[in-house]
Enzyme design. Structure first.
Site, short mmCIF file in Angstrom:
data_model
loop_
_atom_site.label_atom_id
_atom_site.label_comp_id
_atom_site.label_asym_id
_atom_site.label_seq_id
_atom_site.Cartn_x
_atom_site.Cartn_y
_atom_site.Cartn_z
N LEU A 117 0.87 -1.17 0.00
CA LEU A 117 0.00 0.00 0.00
C LEU A 117 0.91 1.22 0.00
CD1 LEU A 117 -2.80 -0.92 2.58
CD2 LEU A 117 -3.09 -0.62 0.12
N ASP A 118 0.53 2.26 -0.74
CA ASP A 118 1.34 3.47 -0.81
C ASP A 118 1.48 4.12 0.56
OD1 ASP A 118 1.53 3.13 -3.54
OD2 ASP A 118 -0.16 4.46 -3.99
N LEU A 119 2.42 5.05 0.65
CA LEU A 119 2.67 5.78 1.90
C LEU A 119 1.39 6.36 2.49
CD1 LEU A 119 4.75 7.16 3.88
CD2 LEU A 119 4.73 9.09 2.28
N SER A 121 -1.75 5.55 1.62
CA SER A 121 -2.89 4.64 1.57
C SER A 121 -3.06 3.93 2.91
CB SER A 121 -2.71 3.61 0.45
OG SER A 121 -2.66 4.24 -0.80
#
Length: 267
Positions: A117-119, A121
């Site tokens: 998951l992105d930073l 997210s």
């Protein structure tokens, strides 16, 4: 499995286990990443640098990665983790940012993530101590749907959202069909439910940007049969043995499910 495969499997069993697979089962990394570590000369077997991933490990042999001993593979375990905003999904970050693994409660085995998951997210992140299982769960061929709640800023056209079900090309990249629907509007913001199978890097953000929408919150609420549910942000919960058997075919017994709270300094 045919006779030739049976014979090959029996021969491999006599020689031990291929070291890349052994490292994956030990939770060091996925098999692909383990092969990269071997190519970089970071893996040793009984004190000697391993030169090829086809090397076999016998019971009792000592395996080191970056000169640190690796314990024998344990039973396969899988955890649901509610990732908060602001954590990087890597073990080490070149920019010195805090990672998911820095924030995990104490007492857990070495874990790797199933996808990322992105930073910024949030939401459901699956973690396991078995690199081979992580790789299997990431494959698009398993057909598992990843479902998200997405808050966007901009003018939402429901007809355009529906058209994503036929797939879309953004900057020369073709994205597989995406299921997207409008849930609610409040001022300039709207909440969407978005579901996809492929899960490419920053896929939702890039597609929404192409539609003229800015994502200002993204929460993964499910990954295949696994749900975020009411798991609090920063908490981790082990998937129980029954679910492991039914959904993954993993036969090892697991202890009763437990929930760990975030560390006190995590707020």
């Amino acid at each position: 499995m045919n006779e030739a495969e049976d014979a090959a499997a029996e021969e491999d069993g006599e020689r031990g286990e291929r070291i890349a697979k052994w490292l994956a089962r030990a939770g060091v990394a996925s098999r692909r990443d383990a092969e990269r570590m071997i190519a970089e000369g970071r893996v040793k077997l009984d004190g000697k640098v391993v030169g090829k991933p086809a090397t076999f490990v016998q019971p009792g042999q000592a395996v080191l990665v970056d000169n640190r001993p690796v314990a024998n593979a344990q039973r396969t375990r899988l955890f649901r983790y509610h990732k908060p905003d602001g954590l990087v999904t890597t073990h080490r970050d070149e920019k010195g940012r805090k990672t998911v693994f820095d924030a995990l409660p104490p007492g857990l085995p070495r874990l790797i993530s199933v996808g990322r998951l992105d930073l910024t997210s949030e939401g459901l992140l699956l973690l396991t101590n078995d690199g081979a299982l992580a790789r299997r769960l990431e494959l698009p061929s398993n057909g598992w749907i990843r479902r998200y709640r997405v808050r966007v800023n901009g003018d939402v056209d429901e007809g355009v959202l529906a058209s994503l079900g036929s797939g879309i090309i953004v900057d020369g990249v073709r994205y597989a069909p995406i299921e997207a629907g409008l849930d609610s509007r409040k001022g300039a913001n709207a909440w969407l439910t978005v579901a996809l199978q492929e899960g490419r890097n920053r896929e939702i953000r890039r597609v929404m940007e192409y539609l003229g929408l800015t994502v200002n919150r993204l929460i993964r609420v499910s990954y295949g049969p696994f749900q975020l549910g009411a798991l609090p942000a920063g908490a981790v919960e082990e998937v129980n043995a029954k679910v492991m058997r039914e959904q993954l075919g993993v036969k090892e017994e697991a202890p009763p499910r437990r929930r760990a709270s975030p560390r006190p300094d995590e707020g």
